[in-house]
Design a protein around this motif. Structure first.
Motif, short mmCIF file in Angstrom:
data_model
loop_
_atom_site.label_atom_id
_atom_site.label_comp_id
_atom_site.label_asym_id
_atom_site.label_seq_id
_atom_site.Cartn_x
_atom_site.Cartn_y
_atom_site.Cartn_z
N LEU A 1 0.82 -1.20 0.00
CA LEU A 1 0.00 0.00 0.00
C LEU A 1 0.86 1.26 0.00
O LEU A 1 0.50 2.27 -0.61
N THR A 2 2.00 1.21 0.66
CA THR A 2 2.91 2.36 0.70
C THR A 2 3.34 2.74 -0.71
O THR A 2 3.35 3.92 -1.07
N GLY A 3 3.70 1.75 -1.53
CA GLY A 3 4.10 2.04 -2.90
C GLY A 3 2.98 2.61 -3.74
O GLY A 3 3.20 3.53 -4.54
N ASP A 4 1.77 2.10 -3.55
CA ASP A 4 0.62 2.63 -4.30
C ASP A 4 0.36 4.10 -3.96
O ASP A 4 0.10 4.91 -4.85
N ILE A 5 0.42 4.42 -2.68
CA ILE A 5 0.18 5.81 -2.26
C ILE A 5 1.30 6.72 -2.75
O ILE A 5 1.06 7.87 -3.13
N ALA A 6 2.53 6.21 -2.79
CA ALA A 6 3.64 6.99 -3.34
C ALA A 6 3.40 7.30 -4.81
O ALA A 6 3.73 8.40 -5.29
N ASP A 7 2.84 6.35 -5.57
CA ASP A 7 2.49 6.61 -6.97
C ASP A 7 1.45 7.73 -7.07
O ASP A 7 1.54 8.61 -7.94
N GLU A 8 0.45 7.68 -6.20
CA GLU A 8 -0.59 8.70 -6.19
C GLU A 8 0.00 10.08 -5.94
O GLU A 8 -0.35 11.06 -6.63
N VAL A 9 0.92 10.18 -4.98
CA VAL A 9 1.54 11.46 -4.66
C VAL A 9 2.41 11.94 -5.83
O VAL A 9 2.41 13.12 -6.17
N ARG A 10 3.14 11.02 -6.46
CA ARG A 10 4.00 11.42 -7.58
C ARG A 10 3.19 11.94 -8.76
O ARG A 10 3.60 12.90 -9.44
N LEU A 11 2.03 11.36 -9.00
CA LEU A 11 1.20 11.84 -10.09
C LEU A 11 0.77 13.28 -9.85
O LEU A 11 0.74 14.10 -10.78
N GLU A 12 0.46 13.61 -8.61
CA GLU A 12 -0.04 14.95 -8.31
C GLU A 12 1.08 15.97 -8.16
O GLU A 12 0.89 17.14 -8.46
N ASN A 13 2.27 15.53 -7.69
CA ASN A 13 3.35 16.47 -7.41
C ASN A 13 4.47 16.43 -8.42
O ASN A 13 5.34 17.30 -8.42
N GLY A 14 4.50 15.39 -9.28
CA GLY A 14 5.51 15.33 -10.32
C GLY A 14 6.89 14.95 -9.86
O GLY A 14 7.87 15.14 -10.58
#
Length: 470
Positions: free
Chosen positions: A346-359
């Motif tokens: 789940l940590t990796g999935d949430i990191a993907d979500e943050v990267r999409l929004e913050n670049g």
């Protein structure tokens, strides 16, 4: 070493050999985790001859210092860009530091000062943080899809069990051959020193690493606060804290409970503990499979609920009956390992979500945050000894406890872990980052990465160097 734009970044399926080889580094890592938790403090106090208060103070001080170090390392890893890789570099650099820290501890003797012991431990913890954090973050980008990430961390946690079991078995085997307790612990240290470079070399030689290209940014403490304002990050950290605190609570009281409360000998209690840990071989891959079928957050709800229900049944099992306790200990151990798999994935999935929004890449810092909550929970679990004193339980060897004190011990052992583990699962009620939503995020990230790959250069790397192959 060559570079190519093919590999995981292009959606290639990870082979089982690649996944298992990558996961092999968790063997010495988890061997060290168990050794630090169970064996090292007692070794320095009982075998080396250092004052107990000094040993406790040294371990506590280093753990407090180590938490901000993890945060800094996570941010530094995310901003590393080399043709050798990102997290790969830190894994290689951390290996000799961790080995040297263990070697320094082997030199400790009765004249070692608190400052000296603290320095040795800090050196070890620095190397451990570099190795453990880079391995987790690399695992997060190795299997970028929802399903692959479950498989990667199922293997990582599963093989980590092998390391934990090894350091439980080593002193037992040596003692049967006439070795002392001190010799058994030193053999554990040498096992870790020997296994670490071998497994890291296997990982580096066989595992590709995706490099996320982005505009160069500086390391800022404000990044820490950016993540802590995100609801999914908060629920993840709360779940990790509670999921670690529950089993940690049990671990601190385990021998007292099973000997005085349930009538087992020390040997019998240790065998049950080994069964509990070894069950992770089954629990980790099973939960990875379950998470791919029903979703990671539902998989977490299943593991935490089954674990808690298992604890509810423990007081009703016949005292001293090994056969009656084995199935329950196996199931709870399997579910505990599965809980860790789900939280890491789940940590990796949430990191993907943050990267999409913050670049920007946040994988290293995200795992640094969860490691910090794990360490905080481990420290809080020590407060169970305060509860023991409050209920009048005497922990001194050979002490005679009243029936009331033993009953209170059994109640404390059960109630705390049930509460915290159930809270860990409930933290993900209403979670919206479903497999379908994560697939959308990955498609958008891959489209962005493809655009970066067409750029002539970015951050000192060209587009055709997005994936580093061994």
């Amino acid at each position: 070493m060559t570079t190519t734009s093919s590999g995981p970044a292009a959606g290639a399926r990870l082979s089982p050999v690649t996944v298992m080889t990558f996961a092999s580094a968790s063997i010495p890592i988890q061997a060290l985790v168990l050794s630090i938790s169970v064996h090292f403090p007692r070794y320095f106090a009982s075998e080396v001859g250092l004052p107990l208060a000094m040993v406790g103070a040294a371990f506590a001080m280093v753990r407090l210092i180590d938490i901000p170090i993890d945060t800094f390392l996570g941010m530094a890893m995310d901003r590393t860009r080399t043709r050798f890789g990102r997290y790969r570099v830190w894994l290689v650099l951390g290996t000799p530091v961790m080995m040297a820290g263990l070697y320094l501890l082997l030199q400790a003797n009765s004249s070692t000062s608190q400052l000296g012991l603290s320095g040795m431990l800090l050196f070890l913890y620095l190397g451990y943080s570099m190795v453990y954090l880079s391995h987790l973050a690399w695992g997060g980008v190795l299997g970028p899809s929802y399903e692959q990430r479950n498989k990667v961390f199922g293997a990582v946690i599963g093989l980590g069990v092998a390391g934990a079991v090894a350091v439980l078995v080593i002193p037992i085997v040596l003692q049967q051959q006439g070795a002392s307790d001190a010799e058994g612990v030193r053999a554990m240290m040498w096992f870790i020193i020997a296994a670490l470079p071998v497994t890291v070399a296997l990982v580096v030689a066989t595992t590709p690493e995706k490099l996320t290209l982005e505009a160069p940014t500086k390391i800022r403490i404000a990044d820490y606060l950016v993540l802590l304002r995100r609801p999914n990050v908060v629920r993840l950290l709360a779940a990790d804290l509670c999921a670690t605190l529950g089993p940690g609570w049990m671990a601190a009281l385990y021998l007292f409970y099973f000997q005085d409360g349930r009538g087992f000998s020390l040997a019998g209690a240790n065998i049950l503990l080994m069964i509990y840990i070894a069950a992770g071989f089954v629990g980790a891959p099973f939960t990875a499979w379950l998470g791919n079928r029903v979703g990671k957050h539902y998989g977490l709800l299943v593991t935490t609920t089954v674990y808690s229900l298992g604890l509810v049944l423990v007081p009703f099992l016949p005292a001293g009956s090994f056969a009656a306790f084995v199935p329950g200990m196996f199931v709870m151990g399997a579910m505990q390992a599965g809980t860790v798999v789900m939280i890491r994935a789940l940590t990796g999935d949430i990191a993907d979500e943050v990267r999409l929004e913050n670049g920007r890449e946040w994988m290293g810092l995200m795992y640094a945050l969860t490691i910090a909550t794990t360490k905080i929970a481990s420290g809080l679990s020590a407060l169970t000894f305060v509860l023991l004193a409050a209920i009048g339980y005497q922990a001194t060897a050979g002490a005679a406890n009243t029936r009331e004190a033993i009953d209170a011990l059994q109640l404390v052992f059960i109630v705390g872990p049930i509460f915290f583990v159930m809270v860990a699962g409930f933290c993900f009620l209403g979670y919206k980052l479903t497999p379908a939503r994560h697939a959308e995020i990955r498609r958008e990230l891959e489209a962005r990465d493809a655009a970066y790959a067409e750029a002539p250069t970015l951050g000192g790397l060209t587009g055709d160097e997005m994936v580093v192959k061994p």
